[in-house]
Design an enzyme around this catalytic site. Structure first.
Site, PDB file in Angstrom:
ATOM      1  N   HIS A 255       1.007  -1.232  -0.005  1.00 34.54           N
ATOM      2  CA  HIS A 255       0.010   0.029  -0.004  1.00 34.54           C
ATOM      3  C   HIS A 255       0.904   1.449   0.082  1.00 34.54           C
ATOM      4  CE1 HIS A 255      -2.102  -3.316   1.988  1.00 34.54           C
ATOM      5  NE2 HIS A 255      -3.118  -2.908   1.011  1.00 34.54           N
TER       6      HIS A 255
ATOM      7  N   GLY B  33      -6.820  11.188   9.002  1.00 33.91           N
ATOM      8  CA  GLY B  33      -7.589  10.300   8.183  1.00 33.91           C
ATOM      9  C   GLY B  33      -7.748  10.450   6.897  1.00 33.91           C
TER      10      GLY B  33
ATOM     11  N   ARG C   4      -6.138  16.190   3.867  1.00 32.86           N
ATOM     12  CA  ARG C   4      -5.621  16.911   5.016  1.00 32.86           C
ATOM     13  C   ARG C   4      -4.067  16.852   5.176  1.00 32.86           C
ATOM     14  NH1 ARG C   4      -9.600  15.410   9.706  1.00 32.86           N
ATOM     15  NH2 ARG C   4     -11.313  16.310   8.504  1.00 32.86           N
TER      16      ARG C   4
ATOM     17  N   ARG D 157      -3.321   4.685  -4.242  1.00 33.57           N
ATOM     18  CA  ARG D 157      -4.748   4.613  -3.855  1.00 33.57           C
ATOM     19  C   ARG D 157      -5.127   6.032  -3.136  1.00 33.57           C
ATOM     20  NH1 ARG D 157      -7.724  -0.435  -1.745  1.00 33.57           N
ATOM     21  NH2 ARG D 157      -6.289  -2.184  -2.643  1.00 33.57           N
TER      22      ARG D 157
ATOM     23  N   GLY E   8      -6.850  13.937  14.482  1.00 34.18           N
ATOM     24  CA  GLY E   8      -8.147  13.618  13.757  1.00 34.18           C
ATOM     25  C   GLY E   8      -8.946  14.128  14.412  1.00 34.18           C
ATOM     26  N   THR E   9     -10.432  13.948  14.115  1.00 33.60           N
ATOM     27  CA  THR E   9     -11.664  14.529  14.764  1.00 33.60           C
ATOM     28  C   THR E   9     -12.356  13.639  15.611  1.00 33.60           C
ATOM     29  OG1 THR E   9     -13.197  14.303  12.865  1.00 33.60           O
ATOM     30  CG2 THR E   9     -11.926  16.325  12.884  1.00 33.60           C
TER      31      THR E   9
ATOM     32  N   MET F 251     -12.328   6.747  15.883  1.00 31.92           N
ATOM     33  CA  MET F 251     -12.415   5.401  15.198  1.00 31.92           C
ATOM     34  C   MET F 251     -11.130   4.598  14.853  1.00 31.92           C
ATOM     35  SD  MET F 251     -15.293   5.862  12.272  1.00 31.92           S
ATOM     36  CE  MET F 251     -15.813   4.196  12.098  1.00 31.92           C
TER      37      MET F 251
ATOM     38  N   ASP G 295     -18.043  17.453  16.664  1.00 30.34           N
ATOM     39  CA  ASP G 295     -19.631  17.190  16.671  1.00 30.34           C
ATOM     40  C   ASP G 295     -19.789  16.734  18.312  1.00 30.34           C
ATOM     41  OD1 ASP G 295     -18.431  14.952  15.049  1.00 30.34           O
ATOM     42  OD2 ASP G 295     -20.020  13.948  16.054  1.00 30.34           O
TER      43      ASP G 295
HETATM   44  N1  HPA Z   1     -18.204   9.038  15.771  1.00 28.15           N
HETATM   45  C1  HPA Z   1     -17.138   8.474  15.559  1.00 28.15           C
HETATM   46  N2  HPA Z   1     -16.070   9.083  14.853  1.00 28.15           N
HETATM   47  C2  HPA Z   1     -16.175  10.414  14.844  1.00 28.15           C
HETATM   48  C3  HPA Z   1     -17.108  11.135  15.233  1.00 28.15           C
HETATM   49  C4  HPA Z   1     -18.215  10.398  15.664  1.00 28.15           C
HETATM   50  O1  HPA Z   1     -19.410  10.920  16.047  1.00 28.15           O
HETATM   51  N3  HPA Z   1     -17.029  12.319  14.946  1.00 28.15           N
HETATM   52  C5  HPA Z   1     -15.751  12.651  14.527  1.00 28.15           C
HETATM   53  N4  HPA Z   1     -15.289  11.425  14.408  1.00 28.15           N
END
Ligand code: HPA
Length: 235
Positions: free
Chosen positions: A5, A21, A25, A44, A90-91, A181, A205
């Site tokens: 990969h 991710g 970015r 990829r 990440g977020t 995740m 969020d």
């Molecule tokens: N769930 C999983 N992963 C995320 C979320 C979420 O609400 N927001 C950002 N990454």
């Protein structure tokens, strides 16, 4: 020496790799923060770059979303390219009371519904934790920059679209700060391979179904997080 990969020369990656991710970015981070940035992987479209920050060599590469994708890239980086420090950028979805959009979460530990660490650990429960030296550096830098940072447990979910209505309440009761995740998988890999890993996350969020950030807010949050990460890891 390529892997299935990653098509890059030996030595193409620095000891430390930032792992967002989204591959775009990764490109943004390389362009905005690195000098002498060079693209080292396009397989990829999972873009990887190596450059310099304050004169020191550093890499950034996308991982895709979720533990399986993240672990494909992280494992190949460690096993074939000798990478020693993996820092996920990440977020996350905020779970803990009092978390606000844009707050930073540093994943001290990562619970999960994934089976990857049980596979590594003969079916037993492995405590997936960040590497202390890396964690400590980031926490100290955040304090020096007067940056709002919460350090604690996250939950690495296989399901972005989870349906259990009690999940948020249960996680909150157990002190879980946020959902994402990848961290639990990355921490298990790092433990097994004797390398360092940490995950620094921006709250994008609020769960169960609260506010979420606009694209522009996400970008500003990303800039602050990357600045913190780079200042923390580069001596
Ligand atoms: N769930 C999983 N992963 C995320 C979320 C979420 O609400 N927001 C950002 N990454």
């Amino acid at each position: 020496m390529s892997t299935p990969h990653i098509e890059a020369d030996p030595g193409a990656f620095a000891d430390t790799v930032l792992l967002p991710g989204d591959p775009l970015r990764a490109a943004y981070i390389a362009e905005r923060f690195f000098s002498e940035a060079e693209c080292v992987n396009t397989v990829r479209n999972m873009l990887g770059f190596t450059g310099r920050f304050r004169g020191q060599r550093i890499s950034v590469m996308g991982t895709g979303m979720g533990i399986p994708s993240c672990l494909i890239y992280a494992t190949e980086l460690v096993q074939h390219y000798g990478v020693r420090r993996l820092l996920r950028i990440g977020t996350c979805g905020g779970v803990a009371e009092g978390l606000a959009l844009g707050d930073l979460v540093l994943a001290l530990g990562a619970c999960t519904d994934s089976a990857v660490n049980r596979q590594r650990f003969a079916g037993l429960d492995f405590a997936a934790t960040a590497s202390w030296p890396l964690l400590a550096r980031i926490a100290a830098e955040a304090a020096a920059q007067h940056c709002r940072l919460k350090v604690g447990n996250v939950f690495s979910s296989d399901l972005f679209y989870a349906t259990d209505p009690d999940a948020t309440v249960r996680m909150r009761r157990m002190g879980v700060l946020a959902v994402e995740m990848e961290a639990a998988g990355l921490y298990g890999l790092a433990a097994e391979r004797g390398v360092e890993a940490a995950a620094l996350l921006s709250v994008s969020d609020l769960l169960p179904d609260g506010a979420s950030m606009s694209a522009e807010q996400r970008r500003a949050g990303l800039d602050r997080m990357v600045e913190l990460a780079l200042s923390a890891i580069i001596e």
